[in-house]
Design a protein around this motif. Sequence first.
Motif, PDB file in Angstrom:
ATOM      1  N   GLN A  90       0.845  -1.145  -0.171  1.00  0.00           N
ATOM      2  CA  GLN A  90       0.000   0.104   0.141  1.00  0.00           C
ATOM      3  C   GLN A  90       0.899   1.278  -0.038  1.00  0.00           C
ATOM      4  N   ALA A  91       2.036   1.245   0.974  1.00  0.00           N
ATOM      5  CA  ALA A  91       2.823   2.591   0.970  1.00  0.00           C
ATOM      6  C   ALA A  91       3.545   2.857  -0.413  1.00  0.00           C
ATOM      7  N   LEU A  92       4.172   1.548  -1.096  1.00  0.00           N
ATOM      8  CA  LEU A  92       4.625   1.837  -2.320  1.00  0.00           C
ATOM      9  C   LEU A  92       3.691   2.286  -3.418  1.00  0.00           C
ATOM     10  N   ARG A  93       2.377   1.888  -3.459  1.00  0.00           N
ATOM     11  CA  ARG A  93       1.548   2.136  -4.600  1.00  0.00           C
ATOM     12  C   ARG A  93       1.033   3.595  -4.265  1.00  0.00           C
ATOM     13  N   GLU A  94       0.808   4.007  -2.910  1.00  0.00           N
ATOM     14  CA  GLU A  94       0.287   5.269  -2.640  1.00  0.00           C
ATOM     15  C   GLU A  94       1.329   6.508  -2.924  1.00  0.00           C
ATOM     16  N   HIS A  95       2.382   5.910  -2.796  1.00  0.00           N
ATOM     17  CA  HIS A  95       3.705   7.061  -2.823  1.00  0.00           C
ATOM     18  C   HIS A  95       4.528   6.779  -3.829  1.00  0.00           C
ATOM     19  N   GLN A  96       3.844   6.346  -5.047  1.00  0.00           N
ATOM     20  CA  GLN A  96       4.680   5.714  -6.174  1.00  0.00           C
ATOM     21  C   GLN A  96       5.260   6.943  -6.874  1.00  0.00           C
ATOM     22  N   ALA A  97       4.590   7.972  -7.121  1.00  0.00           N
ATOM     23  CA  ALA A  97       4.977   9.071  -8.039  1.00  0.00           C
ATOM     24  C   ALA A  97       5.889   9.942  -7.348  1.00  0.00           C
ATOM     25  N   ALA A  98       6.051   9.878  -5.684  1.00  0.00           N
ATOM     26  CA  ALA A  98       7.236  10.558  -5.363  1.00  0.00           C
ATOM     27  C   ALA A  98       8.297   9.718  -5.186  1.00  0.00           C
ATOM     28  N   LEU A  99       8.230   8.418  -5.114  1.00  0.00           N
ATOM     29  CA  LEU A  99       9.394   7.368  -5.217  1.00  0.00           C
ATOM     30  C   LEU A  99      10.179   7.488  -6.660  1.00  0.00           C
ATOM     31  N   GLN A 100       9.363   7.592  -7.696  1.00  0.00           N
ATOM     32  CA  GLN A 100       9.502   7.655  -8.931  1.00  0.00           C
ATOM     33  C   GLN A 100      10.419   8.871  -9.618  1.00  0.00           C
ATOM     34  N   SER A 101       9.829   9.922  -8.867  1.00  0.00           N
ATOM     35  CA  SER A 101      10.256  11.152  -9.388  1.00  0.00           C
ATOM     36  C   SER A 101      11.944  11.230  -9.016  1.00  0.00           C
ATOM     37  N   GLN A 102      12.473  10.630  -8.383  1.00  0.00           N
ATOM     38  CA  GLN A 102      13.825  10.677  -7.883  1.00  0.00           C
ATOM     39  C   GLN A 102      14.538   9.441  -8.460  1.00  0.00           C
ATOM     40  N   THR A 103      14.053   8.805  -9.401  1.00  0.00           N
ATOM     41  CA  THR A 103      14.647   7.688  -9.958  1.00  0.00           C
ATOM     42  C   THR A 103      15.469   8.014 -11.141  1.00  0.00           C
TER      43      THR A 103
END
Length: 77
Positions: free
Chosen positions: A64-77
């Motif tokens: 759930q955490a990864l899905r909910e915050h996916q955009a924030a996690l991807q923005s720094q990849t």
Amino acid sequence: MNTDHLVQMANQIGSFFQCYPDAAEARQGIATHVRKFWEPRMRRLILERAQQGEASGLDALVLQALREHQAALQSQT
């Protein structure tokens, strides 16, 4: 990089935050930890694994955490 090991690491992070009484705060904590301490390649691989849903091996809270915050996690990849 072994994604099974990343799943294990993510689930360990989730175990720490599992005791938080506020589930939203726990999900935010998981995402923040992954964003701050995982290199972009690791984040990309765990997000790809999260797309597999329940079959990914990720604990429900972590998924759930990864899905909910996916955009924030991807923005720094």
